[in-house]
Write a protein that holds these residues in place. Structure first.
Motif, PDB file in Angstrom:
ATOM      1  N   ALA A   1       6.429  -3.738   9.980  1.00 48.78           N
ATOM      2  CA  ALA A   1       5.123  -3.701  10.076  1.00 48.78           C
ATOM      3  C   ALA A   1       4.434  -3.327  11.614  1.00 48.78           C
ATOM      4  O   ALA A   1       3.380  -2.513  11.454  1.00 48.78           O
TER       5      ALA A   1
ATOM      6  N   ILE B   1       4.927  -7.230   3.274  1.00 50.79           N
ATOM      7  CA  ILE B   1       5.857  -6.215   3.261  1.00 50.79           C
ATOM      8  C   ILE B   1       7.339  -6.831   2.962  1.00 50.79           C
ATOM      9  O   ILE B   1       8.469  -6.344   3.169  1.00 50.79           O
TER      10      ILE B   1
ATOM     11  N   SER C   1       1.230  -0.557   2.211  1.00 49.66           N
ATOM     12  CA  SER C   1       1.666  -1.047   3.818  1.00 49.66           C
ATOM     13  C   SER C   1       0.849  -0.061   4.557  1.00 49.66           C
ATOM     14  O   SER C   1       0.397  -0.595   5.690  1.00 49.66           O
TER      15      SER C   1
END
Length: 747
Positions: A13, A558, A49
């Motif tokens: 991330a 995530i 994402s």
């Protein structure tokens, strides 16, 4: 292609956010959408994402969004932002140095103790940083503290002729000297323990900061005061404000017929709780019944805290500030007052209770979930089991609800096997427990047994948490809308740290396959499974855990690497976790057919960061309480000998875990049998005279030299090397194992 890409083709991330920002900086005039960014970056992260990373960049002002939902570098922000300054949170080590953790940045910034100024663990700071020549990782110095993590501390009051001060022990041996007015001691006497609130962090000409005494705890030395000090010094208040208590007491205890009418009534379904013997707040219950369609229905019923704790109330504000209950060795510092946690919301037997439930239908042959339902319910628990009582029913095949328990156990076993097959890691670490006398003094130390009924409850809670997150994710996909939600996420491990672990494992004779995230997962499970057979390998469990990213709360989903789940949240413990209260509220508003509730994503993310920060403090407090009790337990053992296992090597000595009672201490190098050199990777030490190598897992005999309760430190000396791991021929003289000379009251 960006750096730090994993074997799966995805970026973590923080790395993804950084790569997107670098892409915009390289193409400052271009406007890009998430799909175009994915093509440019050549990564396999999902579009969601990328969108989450863009939302964060917009929130921090680095990127701006246009009317046509395209994104571009925010030029005005970029001009103001200095490349040599950053903001982040202080993560202090026990040496007193720290790392500054920054959102969206791949590297943390190392700050030595001397360049921290007056910043404390958990503080939000502005830091100036640089990369020293010949090094890859940045270093820095704190230029400004932006937000204090803790404002109250416990310290020792020293009353002098013309002034008074409170002396507080900080991390890494750092001492805080807090000046207080002699006229405002509120009854505190010299050398007593007091609570002091910091009013001004700027030092005066005597090197003191300014504070005000808010409570007097009493004479030092008692376990009770030390436990209170651990809580307060980690930022947790030990009492509730009057308005919070008053609000909790005013809540109605009766459940009205009108409330029952708007809920699913499950009071007639067989229901029970399974909890630890000492538990008072029963926040989850299981129900089970056979349906007419041949399916098996299992209900996971969770205390409906959000029914009682309303947004904006004093109760809610206090819970949002604390965010978690803290479990020390001898006490609980609760998130909510006892009226709620132990009465209104505790799912006590033979009482009607309001719950928020996840109800599943299982195929009777495959035990696969075929349907699920979420909503508010009313239940009536038929029985309160302890884990041990429920286990006895399973073991003997006799007792209350034997058929129901047996069926739940078989379903849970299938869920567990399926979970591990899909990539879950079994981090089953030792949990140290104490038997205490009436005054809180430890009588014995033991490891908590993990029995089938522990795992039974665990697997149904994991199922509920996973399915709740999955419900929100599916709704997002169906409506093509982002629904801000509180996820519990766990990033992929840092492969540099995993490589270090592999070196440790290889030194003990075990090879790890690091070719892909899946192979790493398999290697973890194989290694951890061997820990049950080989106690020496068990020493690797803490190192294996340290290679992992920390699980956190966030609105950016995530997935959860450690569990092997694409979607995961926390739904099952709202009495002790504020994240679960938020999940209940957000889920409830998105359950109605045709409903769509979107919370303020930026505010929710800020709250997630606060919850994660509080969780880290709670873990620190819990560890400190265990260390204190372990040290207290060893006070009467100075001069005695024990067998121990090497479980860590450092520049200043060798860490030892005693085999008999799991207490950890340290042998300074000057208390070893000869001079040793530490290897570059801290994998082993080599005797300068004999050339012998000692490493993690080796068995030694040690003598307790000193026990310092105030510093929570146990110093040892090496008596004899008993067994070098991997060398079956090496045994101690005389054969057999000497028992430690313990006093009878420790037996």
């Amino acid at each position: 292609m960006p750096k730090n890409i994993t074997k799966s083709g995805k970026l973590k991330a923080r790395d993804l956010e950084r790569a997107i920002y670098q892409e915009f900086k390289a193409n400052a005039r271009k406007q890009l959408n998430p799909k175009q960014l994915l093509r440019k970056l050549k990564v396999k992260n999902s579009k969601d994402s990328v969108q989450a990373a863009l939302d964060k960049l917009v929130a921090t002002g680095k990127v701006k969004v246009s009317d046509n939902y395209r994104y571009q570098l925010n030029g005005s922000s970029a001009q103001k932002r200095s490349s040599t300054f950053a903001e982040g949170r202080v993560d202090m080590t026990r040496s007193g140095a720290a790392y500054i953790i920054m959102d969206g940045e791949a590297s943390d910034i190392f700050v030595p103790q001397g360049r921290l100024g007056n910043a404390q663990d958990g503080d939000k700071v502005r830091v100036r940083y640089w990369t020293p020549g010949g090094r890859r990782k940045p270093e820095g110095e704190v230029s400004e503290v932006l937000e204090r993590s803790v404002t109250h501390f416990v310290g020792t009051l020293n009353i002098h002729e013309k002034y008074a001060e409170v002396v507080v022990d900080g991390p890494g041996g750092k001492i805080l000297s807090v000046a207080v007015h002699r006229a405002e001691l509120i009854g505190g006497k010299d050398k007593e323990k007091v609570v002091v609130k910091i009013l001004d962090w700027e030092e005066n000409r005597y090197g003191q900061i300014s504070g005000q005494i808010t409570a007097v705890l009493g004479e030092p030395g008692s376990s009770d005061i030390e436990m209170q000090a651990i809580l307060i010094n980690n930022g947790f208040q030990i009492t509730f404000p009057d308005e919070v208590l008053a609000e909790s007491e005013a809540l109605p205890g009766e459940i009205t017929p009108q409330e029952i009418n708007i809920r699913r009534d499950m009071r007639e379904v067989t229901t029970f709780t399974i909890d630890p013997l000492t538990a008072k707040d029963f926040d989850d219950a299981l129900s089970i019944q056979h349906l007419e369609n041949g399916k098996i229905e299992v209900g996971v019923h969770i205390a409906d805290v959000s029914h009682y704790v309303k947004p904006g109330s004093a109760l809610d504000q206090e819970a949002a500030d604390r965010t978690t209950s803290v479990y020390l060795v001898d006490r609980v510092c609760p998130m909510l007052p006892e009226r709620i946690s132990n009465e209104l919301c505790s799912l006590r037997p033979h009482e009607d209770k309001l719950t928020f439930s996840a109800v599943f239908e299982f195929d009777p042959k495959s035990f696969k979930v075929t349907d699920r339902w979420f909503g508010r319910t009313v239940i009536h628990s038929d029985r309160r089991f302890t884990y041990e009582e429920a286990q006895e029913v399973l073991d003997t095949g006799e007792g209350d609800f034997v058929d129901e328990l047996d069926l739940l156990d078989r379903i849970a076993d299938k869920l567990r096997k399926r979970r591990f097959k899909e990539g879950s890691i079994d981090f089953n670490t030792n949990e140290v427990r104490f038997k205490l006398d009436d005054n809180g003094k430890p009588l014995s130390v033991y490891i908590k047994d993990r029995i089938d009924t522990n795992m039974l409850i665990e697997d149904f809670m994991l199922l509920a948490n996973r399915e709740v997150a999955g419900f929100i994710k599916k709704k997002e996909e169906r409506l093509k809308q982002n629904i801000p939600f509180v996820y519990r996420v766990h990033d992929e491990p840092d492969m540099d740290k995993v490589a270090e672990l592999a070196k440790f494992a290889a030194a003990l004779g075990y090879d790890m396959d690091l070719s892909s995230p899946k192979s790493v997962t398999k290697s973890y499970n194989k290694l951890l499974a061997k820990a049950d057979e080989d106690p020496m390998v068990k020493m690797l469990s803490p190192i294996a855990i340290r290679t992992m990213a920390k699980a956190v709360y966030t609105t950016e989903n995530i997935g959860h690497y450690g569990l092997g789940f694409e979607n995961y949240s926390h739904f099952t413990s709202p009495i002790r976790r504020y994240a679960d209260v938020l999940v209940h509220r957000l889920l409830a508003k998105n359950l109605e057919k045709g409903s769509l509730f979107k919370a303020n994503a930026e505010k929710l993310e800020e709250l997630c960061k606060h919850i994660s920060s509080q969780e880290r403090k709670a873990v620190t407090a819990e560890r400190e309480s265990i260390k204190y009790k372990q040290t207290e337990y060893m006070l009467d053992n100075v001069g005695e000998e024990f067998d121990g296992v090497i479980n860590g090597l450092a520049d200043f000595g060798v860490f030892i875990e005693l085999v008999e009672n799991f207490v950890e201490g340290m042998i300074p190098y000057d208390k070893m049998d000869e001079n040793y050199d530490l290897s570059a990777g801290k994998l082993f030490i080599t005797g300068r005279k004999s050339g012998k190598k000692l490493k993690m897992g080796d068995l030694v005999r040690v003598r307790i030299e000193d026990v310092d309760l105030e510093r929570r430190r146990i110093d040892m000396s090496l008596v004899e090397v008993l067994k070098v791991h991997g060398d079956p021929e090496r045994k101690k003289d005389g054969g057999g194992r000497r028992k430690s000379r313990r006093r009878k009251d420790k037996e």
